[in-house]
Design an enzyme around this catalytic site. Structure first.
Site, PDB file in Angstrom:
ATOM      1  N   LYS A  98      -0.574  10.972   1.661  1.00  0.00           N
ATOM      2  CA  LYS A  98       0.336  10.373   0.674  1.00  0.00           C
ATOM      3  C   LYS A  98      -0.088  10.732  -0.753  1.00  0.00           C
ATOM      4  O   LYS A  98       0.747  11.083  -1.594  1.00  0.00           O
ATOM      5  CB  LYS A  98       0.371   8.850   0.852  1.00  0.00           C
ATOM      6  CG  LYS A  98       0.941   8.382   2.174  1.00  0.00           C
ATOM      7  CD  LYS A  98       1.054   6.883   2.240  1.00  0.00           C
ATOM      8  CE  LYS A  98      -0.305   6.198   2.266  1.00  0.00           C
ATOM      9  NZ  LYS A  98      -1.071   6.510   3.480  1.00  0.00           N
ATOM     10  N   ASP A 115      -2.207   3.836  -4.201  1.00  0.00           N
ATOM     11  CA  ASP A 115      -2.957   2.959  -3.300  1.00  0.00           C
ATOM     12  C   ASP A 115      -2.394   1.536  -3.261  1.00  0.00           C
ATOM     13  O   ASP A 115      -1.932   1.081  -2.222  1.00  0.00           O
ATOM     14  CB  ASP A 115      -4.439   2.934  -3.653  1.00  0.00           C
ATOM     15  CG  ASP A 115      -5.265   2.222  -2.587  1.00  0.00           C
ATOM     16  OD1 ASP A 115      -5.054   2.524  -1.393  1.00  0.00           O
ATOM     17  OD2 ASP A 115      -6.069   1.358  -2.930  1.00  0.00           O
ATOM     18  N   HIS A 121       0.848  -1.196   0.000  1.00  0.00           N
ATOM     19  CA  HIS A 121       0.000   0.000   0.000  1.00  0.00           C
ATOM     20  C   HIS A 121       0.880   1.241   0.000  1.00  0.00           C
ATOM     21  O   HIS A 121       1.829   1.351   0.779  1.00  0.00           O
ATOM     22  CB  HIS A 121      -0.898   0.010   1.240  1.00  0.00           C
ATOM     23  CG  HIS A 121      -1.775   1.220   1.332  1.00  0.00           C
ATOM     24  ND1 HIS A 121      -2.838   1.444   0.490  1.00  0.00           N
ATOM     25  CD2 HIS A 121      -1.719   2.294   2.159  1.00  0.00           C
ATOM     26  CE1 HIS A 121      -3.426   2.582   0.805  1.00  0.00           C
ATOM     27  NE2 HIS A 121      -2.761   3.117   1.815  1.00  0.00           N
ATOM     28  N   ARG A 141      17.288  10.232  15.456  1.00  0.00           N
ATOM     29  CA  ARG A 141      17.320  11.461  14.666  1.00  0.00           C
ATOM     30  C   ARG A 141      18.378  11.370  13.566  1.00  0.00           C
ATOM     31  O   ARG A 141      18.137  11.769  12.421  1.00  0.00           O
ATOM     32  CB  ARG A 141      17.623  12.654  15.580  1.00  0.00           C
ATOM     33  CG  ARG A 141      17.676  13.971  14.826  1.00  0.00           C
ATOM     34  CD  ARG A 141      17.882  15.138  15.763  1.00  0.00           C
ATOM     35  NE  ARG A 141      17.998  16.397  15.022  1.00  0.00           N
ATOM     36  CZ  ARG A 141      18.186  17.583  15.588  1.00  0.00           C
ATOM     37  NH1 ARG A 141      18.243  17.689  16.921  1.00  0.00           N
ATOM     38  NH2 ARG A 141      18.295  18.666  14.849  1.00  0.00           N
TER      39      ARG A 141
END
Length: 318
Positions: free
Chosen positions: A167, A185, A146, A252
């Site tokens: 997205k 999708d 997906h 990070r």
């Protein structure tokens, strides 16, 4: 997962125009297949095609000038024995290449054993290349993921993330910046060799992008042919996360590039935090440019560590 079989009839029709071949014998065996047993027996899908070879059964056997000479240049008894032995290989199909004439014994054997025999004037090497490419893709391991799959600056990029992070809207902005859409999708992914994943759009969703509040957009019609791609090789996964997810699950500055396993192939991965006010499209393009550098062997983080090490050794202030 992978498809279980491909029939001789489907193979013949697939390359009728390219190879200009004729079906010489074994027409009643049009449903003879490259079955799953053949795929398991071969080291790879490419091993399903080769020159006449008694070591590897189940492969499509290609007979060129040398192979026909081998079948001819012997006593009649040896020729019959060599041709008869082909049956024991259980080939799904035989291909007569290089414009060679089929020996009468070979035609008879194919009719009796119901083995399809195709004949083409193309070279044996060309036939093998064509069939290996086709079978490698047909029997490739595959999965569906997906996300939004795009061509960004020439790199195949899969944008993933939780539902509701935008997205598709990000994909639309990237398209407006000159990048191309492969799939929205649902993305069909295939491992076409040991290190390469290729992705394409399911036929049902081709050229379509769903944007909440607007609905389905036909990207090809709106932006033109240059805004869509049929397929791309997956090189990078961009994963969108919320702030709390980033702080909880990711460093990070990771010491090593992140990767995600897709069909057994490690694919580079970057994490981008989604918050109001950030230009995510610019960040994605920056991540793609940095990935291109990494693929060329340029690692900015390692260069910084080396610079920091030299500064410490010299006693210089940062």
């Amino acid at each position: 997962m992978r498809p279980s079989a491909v029939s001789a009839d489907a193979l013949f029709e697939e390359f009728r125009a390219l190879l200009k071949w004729q079906w010489m014998a074994g027409l009643g065996a049009s449903e003879r297949r490259f079955a799953e047993v053949a795929v398991r027996a071969a080291r790879s899908s490419a091993d399903l095609v080769g020159y006449l070879n008694y070591i590897h059964p189940y492969r499509a056997q290609v007979l060129g000038e040398r192979e026909i000479a081998y079948l001819h240049n012997a006593t009649p008894e040896d020729c019959q024995r060599r041709i008869a032995r082909i049956v024991t290989l259980e080939p799904p199909v035989l291909v007569l290449a290089d414009g060679q004439e089929a020996p009468a014994e070979l035609l008879s054997m194919c009719e009796r054993a119901q083995i399809p025999l195709f004949a083409t004037r193309e070279s044996a090497a060309f036939v093998i290349d064509v069939l290996r490419t086709f079978l490698s893709k047909h029997f490739a391991e595959r999965t569906t993921m997906h996300g939004v799959f795009m061509d960004i600056l020439g790199l195949g990029v899969l944008i993933t993330g939780e539902s509701g992070l935008g997205k598709s809207e990000l994909g639309l902005e990237l398209i407006s910046r000159g990048n191309g859409l492969v799939a929205d999708d649902a993305v069909d992914l295939y491992r076409i060799n040991q290190t390469t994943i290729e992705g394409k759009c399911p036929d049902l969703l081709q050229n379509l992008l769903e944007v909440r509040g607007i609905g389905l957009l036909d990207i090809r019609t709106i932006f033109g042919e240059s805004a869509v791609r049929r397929r791309m090789r997956l090189k990078l996964i961009v994963h969108l996360v919320r702030r709390e997810t980033l702080e909880r699950d990711y460093e990070r500055l990771p010491a090593q590039p992140l990767t995600q396993d897709v069909l057994g192939v490690p694919v580079l991965k970057v994490i981008i935090q989604v918050v109001a006010g950030r230009n995510i499209a610019v960040l994605v393009e920056a991540a793609v440019r940095n990935t291109i550098l990494q693929l060329r062997g340029i690692d900015t983080y390692q260069q910084f560590l080396e610079r920091h090490r030299r500064a410490m050794e010299s006693g210089a202030e940062p």
